[in-house]
Motif scaffolding. Structure first.
Motif, PDB file in Angstrom:
ATOM      1  N   THR A  41      15.501 -60.456 -28.514  1.00 36.66           N
ATOM      2  CA  THR A  41      15.362 -61.405 -29.621  1.00 36.66           C
ATOM      3  C   THR A  41      15.363 -60.698 -30.966  1.00 36.66           C
ATOM      4  O   THR A  41      15.974 -61.161 -31.938  1.00 36.66           O
ATOM      5  CB  THR A  41      14.061 -62.218 -29.461  1.00 36.66           C
ATOM      6  OG1 THR A  41      14.095 -62.923 -28.217  1.00 36.66           O
ATOM      7  CG2 THR A  41      13.903 -63.220 -30.590  1.00 36.66           C
ATOM      8  N   LYS A  42      14.717 -59.564 -31.010  1.00 34.76           N
ATOM      9  CA  LYS A  42      14.582 -58.828 -32.268  1.00 34.76           C
ATOM     10  C   LYS A  42      15.821 -58.007 -32.611  1.00 34.76           C
ATOM     11  O   LYS A  42      16.277 -58.001 -33.759  1.00 34.76           O
ATOM     12  CB  LYS A  42      13.368 -57.899 -32.190  1.00 34.76           C
ATOM     13  CG  LYS A  42      13.121 -57.099 -33.463  1.00 34.76           C
ATOM     14  CD  LYS A  42      11.883 -56.226 -33.318  1.00 34.76           C
ATOM     15  CE  LYS A  42      11.631 -55.417 -34.592  1.00 34.76           C
ATOM     16  NZ  LYS A  42      10.422 -54.553 -34.453  1.00 34.76           N
ATOM     17  N   ASN A  43      16.381 -57.328 -31.597  1.00 34.85           N
ATOM     18  CA  ASN A  43      17.434 -56.349 -31.873  1.00 34.85           C
ATOM     19  C   ASN A  43      18.835 -56.770 -31.443  1.00 34.85           C
ATOM     20  O   ASN A  43      19.817 -56.317 -32.027  1.00 34.85           O
ATOM     21  CB  ASN A  43      17.088 -55.021 -31.181  1.00 34.85           C
ATOM     22  CG  ASN A  43      15.765 -54.451 -31.646  1.00 34.85           C
ATOM     23  OD1 ASN A  43      15.447 -54.490 -32.825  1.00 34.85           O
ATOM     24  ND2 ASN A  43      14.978 -53.921 -30.718  1.00 34.85           N
ATOM     25  N   HIS A  44      18.941 -57.612 -30.415  1.00 34.66           N
ATOM     26  CA  HIS A  44      20.261 -57.994 -29.907  1.00 34.66           C
ATOM     27  C   HIS A  44      20.297 -59.488 -29.579  1.00 34.66           C
ATOM     28  O   HIS A  44      20.501 -59.871 -28.421  1.00 34.66           O
ATOM     29  CB  HIS A  44      20.615 -57.175 -28.667  1.00 34.66           C
ATOM     30  CG  HIS A  44      20.594 -55.696 -28.889  1.00 34.66           C
ATOM     31  ND1 HIS A  44      21.573 -55.020 -29.589  1.00 34.66           N
ATOM     32  CD2 HIS A  44      19.680 -54.755 -28.506  1.00 34.66           C
ATOM     33  CE1 HIS A  44      21.288 -53.732 -29.623  1.00 34.66           C
ATOM     34  NE2 HIS A  44      20.141 -53.544 -28.981  1.00 34.66           N
ATOM     35  N   PRO A  45      20.097 -60.365 -30.546  1.00 40.36           N
ATOM     36  CA  PRO A  45      20.067 -61.809 -30.255  1.00 40.36           C
ATOM     37  C   PRO A  45      21.372 -62.344 -29.666  1.00 40.36           C
ATOM     38  O   PRO A  45      21.350 -63.320 -28.922  1.00 40.36           O
ATOM     39  CB  PRO A  45      19.774 -62.433 -31.630  1.00 40.36           C
ATOM     40  CG  PRO A  45      20.192 -61.393 -32.630  1.00 40.36           C
ATOM     41  CD  PRO A  45      19.912 -60.070 -31.981  1.00 40.36           C
ATOM     42  N   ASP A  46      22.500 -61.703 -29.970  1.00 39.67           N
ATOM     43  CA  ASP A  46      23.778 -62.167 -29.420  1.00 39.67           C
ATOM     44  C   ASP A  46      23.816 -62.055 -27.904  1.00 39.67           C
ATOM     45  O   ASP A  46      24.565 -62.786 -27.241  1.00 39.67           O
ATOM     46  CB  ASP A  46      24.937 -61.362 -30.023  1.00 39.67           C
ATOM     47  CG  ASP A  46      25.140 -61.649 -31.505  1.00 39.67           C
ATOM     48  OD1 ASP A  46      24.591 -62.659 -31.975  1.00 39.67           O
ATOM     49  OD2 ASP A  46      25.835 -60.863 -32.173  1.00 39.67           O
ATOM     50  N   ALA A  47      23.021 -61.149 -27.347  1.00 39.70           N
ATOM     51  CA  ALA A  47      23.001 -60.960 -25.896  1.00 39.70           C
ATOM     52  C   ALA A  47      22.279 -62.098 -25.189  1.00 39.70           C
ATOM     53  O   ALA A  47      22.317 -62.187 -23.965  1.00 39.70           O
ATOM     54  CB  ALA A  47      22.332 -59.636 -25.545  1.00 39.70           C
ATOM     55  N   LEU A  48      21.633 -62.973 -25.960  1.00 39.13           N
ATOM     56  CA  LEU A  48      20.884 -64.084 -25.375  1.00 39.13           C
ATOM     57  C   LEU A  48      21.645 -65.402 -25.449  1.00 39.13           C
ATOM     58  O   LEU A  48      21.054 -66.466 -25.269  1.00 39.13           O
ATOM     59  CB  LEU A  48      19.532 -64.227 -26.088  1.00 39.13           C
ATOM     60  CG  LEU A  48      18.586 -63.025 -25.955  1.00 39.13           C
ATOM     61  CD1 LEU A  48      17.332 -63.242 -26.788  1.00 39.13           C
ATOM     62  CD2 LEU A  48      18.213 -62.787 -24.496  1.00 39.13           C
ATOM     63  N   ALA A  49      22.939 -65.347 -25.705  1.00 40.52           N
ATOM     64  CA  ALA A  49      23.745 -66.569 -25.725  1.00 40.52           C
ATOM     65  C   ALA A  49      23.680 -67.249 -24.365  1.00 40.52           C
ATOM     66  O   ALA A  49      23.843 -66.611 -23.325  1.00 40.52           O
ATOM     67  CB  ALA A  49      25.194 -66.240 -26.080  1.00 40.52           C
TER      68      ALA A  49
END
Length: 279
Positions: A148-156
């Motif tokens: 959530t903090k560093n790689h929000p795109d990975a949580l699509a």
């Protein structure tokens, strides 16, 4: 307790947060917020155009819905201006037209996410998910704050809920602290806290962890749990449920009022599923 399900599957009550697979041959029924809030509709990437008869960017006499959309965005928000408002909104996305049937509703969808279900099998059959994939999803759930903090795109395509549901058993409490839904894999990951209030160790079977909704039980597809609760302790446990147990999708939202099932280990107590009342 009502089931909250996604993607147009039969349910007792429609949820306020849903995900739907994109299909240009389907007309999607979208109940739109009227009295409070707005309905947000998201597509996988940039929307090319929006077309409707009574949808306007400004409040006016002949407008049934008020829309907010910035060209180039992948989402828009919409609100019903009249109690009986109804219209069909055509969304141009990725060179295809998708039709949304909009109706004013006191029980609206507040968030609708459309996704491209590239992994859907024929006749609605869910392709098998290998254990390595489930382990990857569980690792991502455990590292959710970092993503959530560093790689929000990975949580699509990942939905998250923190229901804080407590299930009470003889000598211990099972708390459902967090639930993640990985839409593409039709998998939910549960994070539990098992609190042992007694002066003795309590043993359970990780392989038999499950959740219940109404009268239906969903068994685990992967568990990361020790199988023992030390005296006077709080221990973590993770487990996943995938599909509906019959080869199809479950389409369950993480916000459900889950009831977690725990089976005590045979070596310590008689083996029987213990169903606690949730609060």
């Amino acid at each position: 307790m009502p089931l909250v399900m996604l993607g147009g599957v039969l349910s007792a009550h429609a949820g306020s947060i849903v995900q739907k697979p994109l299909d240009e041959y389907v007309i999607y029924d979208i109940p739109v917020a009227e009295k409070s809030g707005t309905t947000t509709i998201m597509f996988p990437s940039e929307i090319s155009g929006l077309y409707a008869k009574s949808v306007s960017t400004q409040e006016q006499e002949n407008a049934g819905f008020l829309i907010t959309f910035t060209p180039g965005n992948f989402y828009f928000t919409i609100r019903a201006l009249k109690k009986d408002a109804e219209d069909h909104l055509t969304v141009i996305f990725n060179r295809k037209a998708y039709v949304l049937h909009l109706t004013s509703s006191g029980k609206p969808f507040y968030n609708v996410t459309f996704y491209q279900d590239d992994r859907q099998g024929k006749d609605g059959i869910r392709p098998a998910i290998v254990p390595e994939r489930l382990l990857s999803l569980m690792d991502k759930a455990k590292a959710y704050p970092l993503f959530t903090k560093n790689h929000p795109d990975a949580l699509a395509g990942v939905l998250h809920a923190a229901p804080s549901i407590a299930n009470y058993y003889d000598g211990f409490t099972a708390r459902i602290c967090e639930v993640w839904r990985f839409e593409q894999d039709d998998t939910l990951i549960f994070r539990l806290e098992l609190e042992n209030a007694t002066d003795r160790a309590i043993y359970y079977k990780p392989q038999d962890l499950a959740v219940r909704l109404d009268e239906r039980i969903y068994t685990q597809s992967l568990a990361d749990a020790s199988g023992v609760m030390p005296p006077k302790s709080i221990t973590p446990a993770f487990f996943a449920i995938t599909g509906n147990g019959q080869g199809g999708r479950n389409n369950l939202a993480p916000e459900n009022k889950w009831n977690v099932l725990v089976v005590r280990a045979e070596s310590q107590f008689p083996t029987q599923p213990l169903t606690g009342d949730f609060k």
